[in-house]
Design a protein around this motif. Structure first.
Motif, PDB file in Angstrom:
ATOM      1  N   VAL A 130      18.367  76.968  16.130  1.00 48.84           N
ATOM      2  CA  VAL A 130      18.901  75.813  16.836  1.00 48.84           C
ATOM      3  C   VAL A 130      19.721  76.262  18.043  1.00 48.84           C
ATOM      4  O   VAL A 130      19.635  75.690  19.133  1.00 48.84           O
ATOM      5  CB  VAL A 130      19.798  74.990  15.882  1.00 48.84           C
ATOM      6  N   ALA A 131      20.503  77.316  17.846  1.00 51.28           N
ATOM      7  CA  ALA A 131      21.374  77.786  18.930  1.00 51.28           C
ATOM      8  C   ALA A 131      20.546  78.257  20.117  1.00 51.28           C
ATOM      9  O   ALA A 131      20.831  77.917  21.265  1.00 51.28           O
ATOM     10  CB  ALA A 131      22.253  78.914  18.426  1.00 51.28           C
ATOM     11  N   LEU A 325      20.124  82.634   0.563  1.00 49.71           N
ATOM     12  CA  LEU A 325      20.588  83.201   1.823  1.00 49.71           C
ATOM     13  C   LEU A 325      21.382  82.165   2.618  1.00 49.71           C
ATOM     14  O   LEU A 325      22.471  82.444   3.127  1.00 49.71           O
ATOM     15  CB  LEU A 325      19.394  83.701   2.639  1.00 49.71           C
ATOM     16  N   MET A 326      20.841  80.961   2.694  1.00 47.24           N
ATOM     17  CA  MET A 326      21.523  79.883   3.431  1.00 47.24           C
ATOM     18  C   MET A 326      22.901  79.641   2.838  1.00 47.24           C
ATOM     19  O   MET A 326      23.890  79.475   3.557  1.00 47.24           O
ATOM     20  CB  MET A 326      20.733  78.587   3.284  1.00 47.24           C
ATOM     21  N   ASP A 327      22.920  79.624   1.529  1.00 49.00           N
ATOM     22  CA  ASP A 327      24.153  79.385   0.823  1.00 49.00           C
ATOM     23  C   ASP A 327      25.191  80.447   1.190  1.00 49.00           C
ATOM     24  O   ASP A 327      26.339  80.146   1.519  1.00 49.00           O
ATOM     25  CB  ASP A 327      23.832  79.433  -0.681  1.00 49.00           C
ATOM     26  N   MET A 333      29.701  84.632   3.292  1.00 54.15           N
ATOM     27  CA  MET A 333      29.737  85.828   2.450  1.00 54.15           C
ATOM     28  C   MET A 333      28.993  86.969   3.137  1.00 54.15           C
ATOM     29  O   MET A 333      29.146  88.123   2.784  1.00 54.15           O
ATOM     30  CB  MET A 333      29.043  85.544   1.118  1.00 54.15           C
ATOM     31  N   VAL A 334      28.125  86.591   4.045  1.00 54.74           N
ATOM     32  CA  VAL A 334      27.368  87.593   4.786  1.00 54.74           C
ATOM     33  C   VAL A 334      27.141  87.049   6.193  1.00 54.74           C
ATOM     34  O   VAL A 334      27.157  85.833   6.393  1.00 54.74           O
ATOM     35  CB  VAL A 334      26.025  87.895   4.070  1.00 54.74           C
ATOM     36  N   SER A 335      26.996  87.957   7.157  1.00 52.60           N
ATOM     37  CA  SER A 335      26.696  87.463   8.503  1.00 52.60           C
ATOM     38  C   SER A 335      25.503  88.225   9.062  1.00 52.60           C
ATOM     39  O   SER A 335      25.186  89.327   8.604  1.00 52.60           O
ATOM     40  CB  SER A 335      27.909  87.641   9.415  1.00 52.60           C
ATOM     41  N   LEU A 336      24.843  87.603  10.012  1.00 53.35           N
ATOM     42  CA  LEU A 336      23.678  88.260  10.611  1.00 53.35           C
ATOM     43  C   LEU A 336      24.014  88.764  12.016  1.00 53.35           C
ATOM     44  O   LEU A 336      23.130  88.926  12.848  1.00 53.35           O
ATOM     45  CB  LEU A 336      22.495  87.282  10.650  1.00 53.35           C
ATOM     46  N   ASP A 337      25.313  89.016  12.261  1.00 52.44           N
ATOM     47  CA  ASP A 337      25.742  89.429  13.598  1.00 52.44           C
ATOM     48  C   ASP A 337      25.041  90.695  14.092  1.00 52.44           C
ATOM     49  O   ASP A 337      24.718  90.816  15.260  1.00 52.44           O
ATOM     50  CB  ASP A 337      27.258  89.669  13.619  1.00 52.44           C
ATOM     51  N   PHE A 363      17.479  81.354  11.375  1.00 48.77           N
ATOM     52  CA  PHE A 363      17.302  81.928  12.716  1.00 48.77           C
ATOM     53  C   PHE A 363      18.566  81.728  13.552  1.00 48.77           C
ATOM     54  O   PHE A 363      18.939  82.574  14.348  1.00 48.77           O
ATOM     55  CB  PHE A 363      16.131  81.256  13.443  1.00 48.77           C
ATOM     56  N   SER A 364      19.206  80.592  13.368  1.00 49.94           N
ATOM     57  CA  SER A 364      20.328  80.283  14.249  1.00 49.94           C
ATOM     58  C   SER A 364      21.570  81.121  13.915  1.00 49.94           C
ATOM     59  O   SER A 364      22.540  81.095  14.647  1.00 49.94           O
ATOM     60  CB  SER A 364      20.653  78.790  14.201  1.00 49.94           C
ATOM     61  N   PHE A 365      21.518  81.875  12.825  1.00 44.62           N
ATOM     62  CA  PHE A 365      22.647  82.747  12.508  1.00 44.62           C
ATOM     63  C   PHE A 365      22.537  84.110  13.198  1.00 44.62           C
ATOM     64  O   PHE A 365      23.444  84.914  13.132  1.00 44.62           O
ATOM     65  CB  PHE A 365      22.749  82.955  10.990  1.00 44.62           C
ATOM     66  N   PHE A 366      21.397  84.366  13.834  1.00 40.13           N
ATOM     67  CA  PHE A 366      21.237  85.649  14.529  1.00 40.13           C
ATOM     68  C   PHE A 366      22.034  85.629  15.825  1.00 40.13           C
ATOM     69  O   PHE A 366      22.053  84.628  16.537  1.00 40.13           O
ATOM     70  CB  PHE A 366      19.763  85.916  14.837  1.00 40.13           C
ATOM     71  N   LYS A 367      22.664  86.765  16.122  1.00 37.44           N
ATOM     72  CA  LYS A 367      23.393  86.862  17.390  1.00 37.44           C
ATOM     73  C   LYS A 367      22.689  87.924  18.222  1.00 37.44           C
ATOM     74  O   LYS A 367      23.022  89.086  18.117  1.00 37.44           O
ATOM     75  CB  LYS A 367      24.838  87.311  17.139  1.00 37.44           C
ATOM     76  N   GLY A 368      21.740  87.553  19.000  1.00 35.55           N
ATOM     77  CA  GLY A 368      21.060  88.552  19.814  1.00 35.55           C
ATOM     78  C   GLY A 368      19.608  88.664  19.429  1.00 35.55           C
ATOM     79  O   GLY A 368      19.161  88.075  18.442  1.00 35.55           O
ATOM     80  N   GLN A 369      18.893  89.443  20.212  1.00 32.96           N
ATOM     81  CA  GLN A 369      17.453  89.539  19.997  1.00 32.96           C
ATOM     82  C   GLN A 369      17.147  90.296  18.712  1.00 32.96           C
ATOM     83  O   GLN A 369      17.875  91.192  18.315  1.00 32.96           O
ATOM     84  CB  GLN A 369      16.789  90.254  21.169  1.00 32.96           C
ATOM     85  N   ARG A 370      16.082  89.884  18.086  1.00 31.21           N
ATOM     86  CA  ARG A 370      15.652  90.568  16.866  1.00 31.21           C
ATOM     87  C   ARG A 370      14.163  90.865  16.965  1.00 31.21           C
ATOM     88  O   ARG A 370      13.459  90.272  17.783  1.00 31.21           O
ATOM     89  CB  ARG A 370      15.906  89.675  15.657  1.00 31.21           C
TER      90      ARG A 370
END
Ligand code: ADP
Ligand code: MG
Length: 623
Positions: A130-131, A325-327, A333-337, A363-370
């Motif tokens: 979404v981001a 994972l969403m939870d 509890m975890v981040s995808l930074d 997907f919107s929890f990713f910070k940067g290209q993957r």
């Protein structure tokens, strides 16, 4: 004749123009003798014949010319009248040509209509975070990695690469695709990994690995399609372990850091299996003196504390089901930074099961290209198109047709009356030695079959979404270890699970989707082994899925039972158009997208759910 008639035509036109000029001048209408009129008529006919020949030979352009009066009258046999100068045989040939041209345009019309439907389906929201959507972020270039193919292989000409691909039946799409590499050593895996492969008896890479692993190692986004049991797991597991290792060498992962790589699976059992495979290679790496790679398993039914404990030590890889994972992401509890690698195993099934919205949120929890990878044995065009929006310059690798059944499996389809099924099951179990897998659509059926088999003294276990995780795990473990002979399951066990040497898959009922059928029977005949699949059908089975099944059997060169041969041949005339086979929406071979029952069901469901959020979440919750 055509040259002749062309010059005649020209002359005729000139004469006509002259005549009309005359007409304009003084309205004088000269007398034309009968002989001359007959000649003119013949010339006209000559032109008609020529035009029809043109229309038939051009085929494609004939439909574009539809507005053209000349060609239309030419294509209309009613304008022909009696032709003294053309033999009946010639006339017949011409008429046949016209009929063919008409058929071509009907085919085109059908293809155009299909394209339109597919487009309208693809217009749904792109599979992006979404981001990213909101900010309009679009990545143009694939991620850069430090991996390079060995010099000799990098220097290989494109022709040579293509020859290898052709030999192995690997189809690739995309720019600057990495070369195929036919040995694990040449892929530059360290000793620990090579030891791990040897421990599993894996010597040479399979075709999907030969092309897939170099592609992933070189940082490319990938849609990987290969039949069940062809070794797709290693295509994403080995590179992620390597990337994690590289990161760890650069800067060790400490408290609460990571994950660097994320693998999402549609079922808890598959996630656990993938996690175990990662741990296997991690162990061998550690034994060879390399740093430890930590993987954490985040699935429903397990206490979160286990995952949190691994995360707290710094985690390289996370294997998860979408719900859990969403939870965990929601609860921070975890981040995808720092996560730069995402793999969706059985990607199309996941979308199909209604995890689409969840995936978008993740997907919107990713910070940067993957780097994004999608794998499955079945990947209908609509999902490929739709998923491409989430990928950067993706490479698509196909080994065999997407949706084709594994050729290692002998498929038998039997007509069994509804009330005779359970009893016949016992007989059917005798076909092969154990272990045997039995699939049924409904949880109640699984319970009934399980109970019945236990009563008859069969060593059986059962799993479905209604059982608690501990029971599920225990059942799967016992079956995997060979302590139990039969596993009865719903579709939770149909995707990705790799039990050793399953001899026989019995479909107590035919799934609604032929793709689920392909995944179910793919639990046997894995790697280089052979297997048998028996499917019970009867008059309660949907006709459309039977048609899909029939064509799947034909494709896999299997015996088609009599009752399927007789099934609805009139529906089959348009199944193969040009180079497209069957339905582009669901991948079924027995119908086109214009009458896809699944599309219809989805559309009517959507229509009745407008305004409500994820309409399929109930089924997804089962997993
Ligand atoms: P898929 O995901 O394509 O259905 P898997 O990755 O689960 O298939 O692999 C199926 C089986 O084949 C596994 O038991 C795996 O250990 C084995 N396998 C994988 N790669 C190879 C290989 N190169 N050679 C032999 N066996 C392999
Ligand atoms: Mg798999």
């Amino acid at each position: 004749m055509s040259q002749d008639s062309a010059s005649q035509k020209k002359r005729y036109y000139q004469e006509e123009r002259k005549e009309s000029e005359n007409e304009d001048d003084d309205k004088y209408q000269p007398y034309v003798p009968v002989k001359e009129r007959k000649k003119q008529k013949l010339m006209k006919l000559g032109r008609i014949v020529q035009l029809t020949a043109e229309a038939a030979s051009q085929g494609k352009s004939s439909s574009e010319n539809e507005g053209d009066e000349d060609s239309q009258s030419a294509a209309d046999p009613e304008n022909w009248g009696r032709k003294y100068n053309i033999s009946l045989l010639d006339q017949h040939t011409e008429l046949k040509k016209i009929a063919e041209a008409k058929k071509v345009s009907a085919v085109e019309k059908q293809l155009k209509e299909e394209e339109k439907i597919l487009e309208s389906v693809a217009q749904q929201k792109a599979l992006m975070g979404v981001a990213e959507l909101a900010k309009g972020i679009q990545y143009e270039d694939p991620i850069k990695t430090s991996w390079r193919p060995p010099r000799a292989i990098a220097a290989m000409s494109e022709e040579r690469r293509n020859a290898i691909r052709k030999h192995l039946r690997i189809l690739v799409e995309g720019d600057d695709v990495a070369p195929p590499i036919a040995s694990f050593r040449d892929m530059k895996f360290p000793k620990g990994i090579l030891n791990g492969l040897a421990a599993r008896g894996i010597k040479r890479p399979t075709p999907i690995q030969i092309q897939g692993i170099p592609t992933v190692l070189s940082g490319r986004d990938l849609i990987g399609i290969a039949f069940t049991g062809s070794g797709k797991t290693l295509v994403f597991v080995l590179p992620i372990v390597m990337f994690a290792l590289e990161q760890e060498y650069r800067l060790p992962f400490v408290r609460n850091e990571g994950p660097y790589g994320l693998i999402i699976c549609p079922s808890r059992e598959l996630a656990k299996q993938t996690h175990d495979i990662i741990m296997h290679y991690s162990r061998h790496l550690k034994e060879s003196g390399m740093p430890e790679i930590r993987s954490c398993l985040a699935i429903g039914g397990l206490p979160v504390s286990e995952a949190v404990e691994v995360i707290s030590r710094g985690v390289h890889i996370m294997v998860a089901t979408p719900g859990r994972l969403m939870d965990m992401l929601d609860k921070k509890m975890v981040s995808l930074d720092v996560c730069r690698y995402l793999c969706m195993d059985e990607a199309d099934r996941m979308i199909d099961m209604g995890f689409e919205e969840d995936v978008r949120t993740i997907f919107s929890f990713f910070k940067g290209q993957r780097q994004t990878l999608l794998f499955s044995a079945t990947m209908p065009k609509k999902i490929q198109n739709f998923a491409r929006s989430a990928l950067v310059k993706p490479v698509t690798i196909n080994v065999g047709r997407a949706g084709a059944a594994s050729m290692n499996v002998t498929q038998e389809v039997e007509y069994v009356k509804q009330e005779a099924k359970v009893v016949y099951l016992l007989e059917c179990l005798q076909k092969t030695a154990p272990p045997v897998l039995i699939f049924a659509e409904k949880k109640q059926d699984v319970d009934c079959i399980h109970e019945y088999l236990l009563l008859k003294g069969v060593e059986a276990v059962a799993i479905h979404g209604g059982k608690d995780q501990e029971e599920r795990s225990r059942a799967v473990e016992a079956y995997r270890d060979g302590k139990k002979d039969v596993l009865v399951a719903t579709d939770v066990a149909s995707k990705g699970l790799d039990f050793p040497n399953v001899q026989h898959v019995i479909n107590y009922d035919m799934p609604d989707d032929v793709e689920n059928y392909v995944h179910r029977i793919g639990r046997t005949g894995r790697s280089n082994t052979k297997g048998l699949a028996t499917t019970f059908v009867n008059k309660t089975t949907e006709q459309s899925v039977l048609l899909d099944l029939k064509h799947l059997l034909i494709e896999a060169k299997q015996k088609v039972p009599e009752f399927l041969v007789e099934l609805c041949p009139e529906a089959e005339q348009y199944l193969d158009l040009g180079d497209s086979h069957g339905c582009s929406y669901c991948g079924g071979l027995g119908h086109r997208i214009t009458d896809c029952p699944k599309l219809e069901a989805v559309q009517s469901k959507q229509a009745s759910n407008i305004g409500r959020r994820d309409y399929l979440s109930n089924t997804a919750a089962d997993y």
